[in-house]
Structure formats: structure tokens, C-alpha cells
Design a protein around this motif. Structure first.
Motif: not given
Length: 119
Positions: A22-32
Motif C-alpha cells: 500500500f505505502y509503496a503505491g503511495v510513496v514509491g520505493g522498493t519492498v524487501v
């Protein structure tokens, strides 16, 4: 001189991967994804981590007898456009009726409050 620096901001939740997505969709970034612990590595920002919490109960906002525990202020260029995007990702409005303010309050899918703030 400071004693420490911020390593990460950690959110307890029932499903760490889902909330990280959810937060990757909001602010971007890489999920580990490490199972019970998931990091969201955001370029130029702190790591936002998500930790599995059995029996998790979301904070109540606003509530005089229930703490919101923490919240994120997320700066956006266009409040209306950002609102559409976070709602499509699964956020729900908590206090978004007042269109005259420079911020709007939402809950993420696990119930944590966050604000979209005009930047």
C-alpha cells in the motif's frame, strides 16, 4: 551532537506485506519482504518498516480515549489527485470533508491514520 539517527519508522500491522505494498503505491520505493518484517526502502527518505503484530487493534482517530499512536504526513502537489490515488490503493477517509484546509486525514488499510498535506 545527536545521540542517534532515525533508522526506520516501524508500523505494527496484521499483514506486513500488504501494508508495505500500500505505502509503496503511495510513496514509491522498493519492498524487501522478510516475512514477519517487511521494509519499504524509499529513495531519499527513511526506511518504513512493517512488523506483524498478533492481535493488532488499529488506533482510533479522533478519540479522546484512544491514542492514534503515530501518523505520517505525506506532502503532495495536488490534494485532489493524491486523494483519488490513495483511495484507489485502499485508504479510507477519516476527516477529508473540509476542503478549505491544507491537509486531509485518511486511514491506511490496517487503520493507521495518515495525512496528505499540500506541498
Amino acid at each position: 551532537m545527536p545521540v542517534a539517527k532515525v533508522g526506520s519508522v516501524v508500523l505494527d500491522c496484521p499483514d506486513p506485506r500488504a501494508l508495505a505494498d500500500f505505502y509503496a503505491g503511495v510513496v514509491g520505493g522498493t519492498v524487501v519482504d522478510e516475512g514477519e518484517w517487511v521494509d519499504l526502502k524509499v529513495p531519499g527518505g527513511p526506511v518504513v518498516a512493517f512488523q506483524a503484530s498478533p492481535g493488532y487493534a488499529p488506533p482510533r482517530w479522533p478519540s479522546a480515549d484512544g491514542s492514534q499512536q503515530f501518523h505520517l504526513d505525506l506532502t503532495v502537489e495536488d490534494l485532489d489527485a493524491a486523494e483519488k490515488e490513495v483511495l484507489a490503493l485502499g485508504a479510507r477517509p477519516l476527516d477529508a470533508d473540509d476542503r478549505t484546509r491544507t491537509f486531509r486525514v485518511y486511514a491506511d488499510p490496517a487503520g493507521h491514520p495518515f495525512c496528505l498535506c499540500a506541498g
